[in-house]
Design a protein around this motif. Sequence first.
Motif, PDB file in Angstrom:
ATOM      1  N   GLY A   1     -18.976   4.145   6.352  1.00 16.05           N
ATOM      2  CA  GLY A   1     -18.852   4.417   7.782  1.00 16.05           C
ATOM      3  C   GLY A   1     -17.828   5.511   8.018  1.00 16.05           C
ATOM      4  N   PRO A   2     -17.614   5.861   9.276  1.00 17.79           N
ATOM      5  CA  PRO A   2     -16.705   6.960   9.582  1.00 17.79           C
ATOM      6  C   PRO A   2     -15.267   6.683   9.150  1.00 17.79           C
ATOM      7  N   VAL A   3     -14.633   7.701   8.536  1.00 16.35           N
ATOM      8  CA  VAL A   3     -13.200   7.632   8.266  1.00 16.35           C
ATOM      9  C   VAL A   3     -12.519   7.600   9.635  1.00 16.35           C
ATOM     10  N   GLY A   4     -11.680   6.614   9.851  1.00 16.13           N
ATOM     11  CA  GLY A   4     -11.041   6.467  11.157  1.00 16.13           C
ATOM     12  C   GLY A   4     -11.731   5.447  12.048  1.00 16.13           C
ATOM     13  N   GLY A   5     -12.805   4.848  11.529  1.00 14.08           N
ATOM     14  CA  GLY A   5     -13.503   3.826  12.314  1.00 14.08           C
ATOM     15  C   GLY A   5     -14.015   4.378  13.626  1.00 14.08           C
ATOM     16  N   ASP A   6     -13.795   3.635  14.698  1.00 13.44           N
ATOM     17  CA  ASP A   6     -14.292   4.083  16.006  1.00 13.44           C
ATOM     18  C   ASP A   6     -13.233   4.832  16.805  1.00 13.44           C
TER      19      ASP A   6
ATOM     20  N   ALA B   1      -8.685   9.734  15.162  1.00 11.25           N
ATOM     21  CA  ALA B   1      -8.652   9.614  13.700  1.00 11.25           C
ATOM     22  C   ALA B   1      -9.856  10.314  13.074  1.00 11.25           C
ATOM     23  N   GLN B   2     -11.019  10.179  13.681  1.00  8.84           N
ATOM     24  CA  GLN B   2     -12.201  10.889  13.176  1.00  8.84           C
ATOM     25  C   GLN B   2     -12.000  12.398  13.278  1.00  8.84           C
ATOM     26  N   ALA B   3     -11.431  12.856  14.384  1.00  8.49           N
ATOM     27  CA  ALA B   3     -11.206  14.293  14.566  1.00  8.49           C
ATOM     28  C   ALA B   3     -10.208  14.823  13.546  1.00  8.49           C
ATOM     29  N   VAL B   4      -9.142  14.076  13.283  1.00  7.72           N
ATOM     30  CA  VAL B   4      -8.158  14.496  12.278  1.00  7.72           C
ATOM     31  C   VAL B   4      -8.848  14.671  10.928  1.00  7.72           C
ATOM     32  N   GLU B   5      -9.665  13.710  10.523  1.00 10.74           N
ATOM     33  CA  GLU B   5     -10.386  13.807   9.249  1.00 10.74           C
ATOM     34  C   GLU B   5     -11.390  14.956   9.273  1.00 10.74           C
TER      35      GLU B   5
ATOM     36  N   PRO C   1     -24.623   6.764  12.351  1.00  4.65           N
ATOM     37  CA  PRO C   1     -24.109   5.812  13.339  1.00  4.65           C
ATOM     38  C   PRO C   1     -22.586   5.729  13.285  1.00  4.65           C
ATOM     39  N   GLY C   2     -21.964   5.662  14.449  1.00  2.00           N
ATOM     40  CA  GLY C   2     -20.523   5.501  14.535  1.00  2.00           C
ATOM     41  C   GLY C   2     -19.736   6.797  14.590  1.00  2.00           C
TER      42      GLY C   2
END
Length: 118
Positions: free
Chosen positions: A24-29, A33-37, A98-99
Amino acid sequence: MFSNARVVGEQFFLSGMHAGGPDGPVGGDDAHAQAVETFRRVRALTEACGATVDDIVVLRIYVTDIADKAAVGRARSAMFSGDFPCSTLVEVSALVEPGLSVEVEAQGFLPKAAPAAD
């Protein structure tokens, strides 16, 4: 099927980078955190092309919720200094996995080689 990055002449192009991972996405939802990764991956791929983030001139940012604009903007601001790239941010209904809540495309110019010393 597609390339994550291409160097064509003096330009480089990065396809949609995101925080997707096997679990799943690094940083969860968490959109920040997703943007940083995502931006970490943009930096790594830019460097693999022989450039730096300062050489990026255009960003296209896709988010699944426009309310995440500020969170994504914080991550973007942490990566760039000086002249920021031209940017577009667009809300979309879904991304490839997804996610995922953030995806980034980038393009720029490779740095000019320093002239050889005589």
